[in-house]
Write an enzyme that holds these catalytic residues in place. Structure first.
Site, PDB file in Angstrom:
ATOM      1  N   ILE A 133      28.383  15.567  49.486  1.00 46.26           N
ATOM      2  CA  ILE A 133      28.618  17.007  49.651  1.00 46.26           C
ATOM      3  C   ILE A 133      28.661  17.695  48.298  1.00 46.26           C
ATOM      4  O   ILE A 133      28.137  18.796  48.135  1.00 46.26           O
ATOM      5  CB  ILE A 133      29.951  17.253  50.398  1.00 46.26           C
ATOM      6  CG1 ILE A 133      30.033  16.391  51.652  1.00 46.26           C
ATOM      7  CG2 ILE A 133      30.134  18.715  50.719  1.00 46.26           C
ATOM      8  CD1 ILE A 133      28.887  16.579  52.617  1.00 46.26           C
ATOM      9  N   GLU A 134      29.282  17.058  47.326  1.00 46.47           N
ATOM     10  CA  GLU A 134      29.495  17.689  46.030  1.00 46.47           C
ATOM     11  C   GLU A 134      28.221  17.763  45.192  1.00 46.47           C
ATOM     12  O   GLU A 134      27.929  18.800  44.596  1.00 46.47           O
ATOM     13  CB  GLU A 134      30.576  16.927  45.254  1.00 46.47           C
ATOM     14  CG  GLU A 134      31.988  17.119  45.788  1.00 46.47           C
ATOM     15  CD  GLU A 134      32.521  18.508  45.501  1.00 46.47           C
ATOM     16  OE1 GLU A 134      31.897  19.248  44.727  1.00 46.47           O
ATOM     17  OE2 GLU A 134      33.566  18.858  46.070  1.00 46.47           O
ATOM     18  N   SER A 135      27.488  16.657  45.116  1.00 44.84           N
ATOM     19  CA  SER A 135      26.377  16.600  44.157  1.00 44.84           C
ATOM     20  C   SER A 135      25.152  15.866  44.661  1.00 44.84           C
ATOM     21  O   SER A 135      24.213  15.657  43.881  1.00 44.84           O
ATOM     22  CB  SER A 135      26.866  15.889  42.885  1.00 44.84           C
ATOM     23  OG  SER A 135      27.220  14.538  43.192  1.00 44.84           O
TER      24      SER A 135
END
Length: 529
Positions: A133-135
Site C-alpha cells: 500500500i505504501e510503496s
C-alpha cells in the site's frame, strides 16, 4: 478404537458388613495413617467389562509451508472489513494484473525478512502487506510530501526512530532499519489506541490527528472506531486498500491474480564489513550486478560503503558466502573513495583543485547543482590519495551534510576591528562565517581583536566595508542628483516646447489678422467709383 474398562473390588464371603466394615491389616504394610477401604456387599455381582468407542482429533501438521504466501495466510489475525470501499479497491487491483505481478515480484527480495520480524513480535501478518500500500515494495519510492522508502517514513518521523538521513545515506530506505522502525512505530500506535485499524490510520494520518478525531466523537457521544471517526479520504481508504490486498493474497484465483512463487526461506544474508569498500568491488567479489546489490542496499547514495556508518550489507544468500571467501583472499586496496570536510567556504572549482578532481566530476559525484558554492563543514566524497587514505570516521559517516550557498564573486577586503570586537562579532557584522574569517586570518574562532587590528575578509562585490554605510549614502545621493538633473532637463524641454507653441500660435494669429485687414482694404477699394 476400543477402550477396555475394568474395576477392582475386595469381596469378603465371610462377612456381611457394609461399607463401613473394618479391613484386615495387610502384612508388612507401611505404618502411618491409611485411607479408608470399602468392600462391596457379597450379594452384589460385578458388572461385565464393557468396550467404549472414542474418536481422536487429527494431529495438526507441524511442517512449515514451502510457500511464503501460505505462511502469510496462516498469520492473518486482524478483523476483516466488508464495505463498498473494500470492493472498490478489489476491483482496482483486479483490473491491473500487471501491476500486481510487478509489485509481488519486487517484494520477493524483502518479504521473508518482514514475515520473520512480524512473527517474532507476535503481530498480525496483515502488516507484512503494508508496503504494498505504501510503496508497492519499492525502497526508492519518494512521495510528494518527501516520505521515502518501502515504509514511507517522513524525515522527522524517521529521525525520531533513529533513521539517519545525511549526504551519504538515507536509512529510511534501508531494508533492515526501516522495517525495524516501522514495526516499532506500529506497535507503539497499537499500544496507544488498542486497535489495529486505528493504529494504521495513525500511521497514515498521524497519531495526533486520530486522537483529536476520537476525542471529538467522545464529546458528541459517538462511537470511536475506525469506521466512525472523521478522516481525510486517503486515510478513509487506507485500511480498505490493505483489506483488498489481503483478500487477493488469500484467494488469488478468485480475482484472476497470479502470485509469483516465493520460497519460505531467506533471500539475503547479512555480511559485516570491517573497512570501507567500493560498491563496484563488492559486486565483483560477490558475483552480482551493482543494480542487484543496490536493490538490497537502497540506503546507499555513494559509490563506497563506509563501514563506520553502514557496517552491515545485504547480499543474496549464496552470494554472501562467495563474497566472504573472495574477500579473504583479495589483495590490494578495496576502497578508492573517502570523505573530505570542506575547511572554509569556497567555490566548487576551488574545492576540486584542492582534492585533485575536475569541477564537473566533483559536482557529479556529490550531486552539487550549478551556480552554488560550498559552505565550510560540508562533507564531500573524494578520491583517496597518499595524504587522504583512511576510512571515513563515524562522526562524518553519520552526520555528513552538504551545505550550499549561491555563487558570488568575492574580493579581498581589509577592515579594522572596533573596540570590543571579537572575530565572531566582526564576522556577523559583515554577514560571513566566523569559521571562514578564522581560516582567512589564521585565528581562533573566538579570538578577541584589538582596536584597529586589520582583518582580511572575502566579501561579495556588492557588500561595502565602509562603516556607517557612507558608500551607500554616496550612491543614493548620486542617484538622487541624477534623478533631479533628469527631472530639470525634462521640465526645461517642456517649457521650451510650450514657448515655441505659444510663439507659433501668436504668429499664426497675427497672420490671420493681417490677411483680414488686406481683404477688407481690397473690398473698400473695389467699391470706390
Amino acid at each position: 478404537m476400543g477402550l477396555f474398562l475394568a474395576g477392582c473390588a475386595t469381596v469378603d464371603s465371610g462377612s456381611t458388613g457394609g461399607p463401613s466394615a473394618a479391613v484386615e491389616p495387610v502384612a508388612n504394610a507401611p505404618s502411618g495413617p491409611r485411607l479408608p477401604s470399602y468392600r462391596l456387599p457379597g450379594n452384589i455381582p460385578l458388572s461385565d467389562i464393557g468396550v467404549a468407542q472414542t474418536s481422536v482429533p487429527p494431529v495438526a501438521s507441524l511442517a512449515a509451508p514451502a510457500d511464503l504466501w501460505e505462511r502469510i495466510r496462516r498469520g492473518f489475525a486482524m478483523t476483516d472489513l466488508d464495505s463498498d470501499l473494500v470492493r472498490d479497491q478489489e476491483r482496482w487491483y483486479a483490473t491491473r494484473p500487471d501491476y500486481i505481478q510487478r509489485m509481488t515480484e519486487r517484494s520477493s527480495r524483502y518479504l521473508f525478512h518482514i514475515v520473520e520480524e512480524i512473527e517474532r513480535r507476535n503481530m498480525p501478518m496483515e502488516l507484512a502487506l503494508l508496503p504494498f500500500i505504501e510503496s508497492a515494495f519499492n525502497p526508492q519510492a519518494v512521495s510528494s510530501a518527501r516520505a521515502a522508502g518501502m515504509w514511507q517514513f517522513m524525515p522527522a518521523t524517521g529521525q525520531s526512530f533513529d533513521l539517519k538521513q545525511n549526504a551519504f545515506r538515507d536509512d529510511r530506505r534501508d531494508v533492515l532499519a526501516s522495517t525495524r522502525a516501522a514495526l516499532d512505530y506500529l506497535q507503539q500506535l497499537h499500544g496507544r489506541f488498542g486497535d489495529w485499524h486505528l493504529a494504521l490510520a495513525a500511521y497514515n494520518w498521524g497519531q495526533g490527528n486520530v486522537n483529536r478525531a476520537i476525542t471529538n466523537n467522545k464529546r458528541q457521544g459517538l462511537p470511536t472506531g475506525y469506521l466512525d471517526i472523521n478522516m481525510p479520504l486517503e486515510t478513509r481508504t487506507y485500511v480498505p486498500k490493505l483489506q483488498a490486498v489481503k483478500n487477493i493474497m488469500a484467494r488469488p484465483q478468485a480475482y484472476n491474480a497470479t502470485l509469483p512463487l516465493i520460497g519460505n526461506h531467506p533471500f539475503f544474508d547479512t555480511v559485516t564489513l570491517e573497512r570501507d569498500i567500493d560498491v563496484a568491488v563488492i559486486a565483483r567479489l560477490a558475483e552480482v550486478s551493482e543494480a542487484d546489490f543496490r536493490a538490497l542496499n537502497p540506503s546507499l547514495k555513494q559509490p563506497v560503503v563506509m563501514a563506520a556508518g553502514t557496517p552491515n550489507i545485504l547480499l543474496p544468500w549464496d552470494n554472501a558466502v562467495i563474497f566472504q571467501n573472495k574477500l579473504m583472499t583479495h589483495n590490494g586496496p578495496v576502497a578508492s573513495w573517502t570523505a573530505w570536510v570542506v575547511p572554509t567556504t569556497m567555490t566548487v572549482a576551488q574545492a576540486a583543485s584542492r582534492v585533485g578532481m575536475s569541477e564537473s566530476e566533483l559536482r557529479q559525484v556529490n550531486n552539487i547543482p550549478p551556480r552554488m558554492s560550498l559552505r565550510a563543514g560540508s562533507s564531500l566524497l573524494v578520491p583517496r590519495t597518499d595524504q587522504r587514505n583512511s576510512d571515513v570516521p563515524l562522526h562524518v559517516a553519520d552526520n555528513a551534510q552538504l551545505n550550499l550557498q549561491p555563487d558570488m564573486v568575492l574580493r579581498r577586503s581589509v577592515v579594522k576591528a572596533r573596540k570590543g570586537d571579537t572575530l565572531a562579532r566582526l564576522a556577523q557584522r559583515y554577514g560571513v562565517s566566523a569559521v571562514s574569517v578564522a581560516g582567512w586570518n589564521k585565528l581562533a574562532v573566538n579570538a578577541a581583536l584589538k582596536p584597529g587590528q586589520q582583518v582580511t575578509l572575502m566579501l561579495p562585490k556588492r557588500v561595502s566595508v565602509a562603516s556607517g554605510g557612507s558608500s551607500a549614502k554616496k550612491q543614493t545621493a548620486t542617484a538622487n542628483t541624477k534623478r533631479k538633473v533628469s527631472k530639470s532637463a525634462s521640465q526645461l524641454t517642456k517649457a521650451k516646447a510650450a514657448a515655441v507653441t505659444r510663439k507659433k500660435s501668436t504668429t499664426q494669429s497675427a497672420s490671420k489678422n493681417n490677411a483680414k485687414t488686406r481683404v477688407a482694404s481690397t473690398a473698400k477699394a473695389e467699391k470706390r467709383p
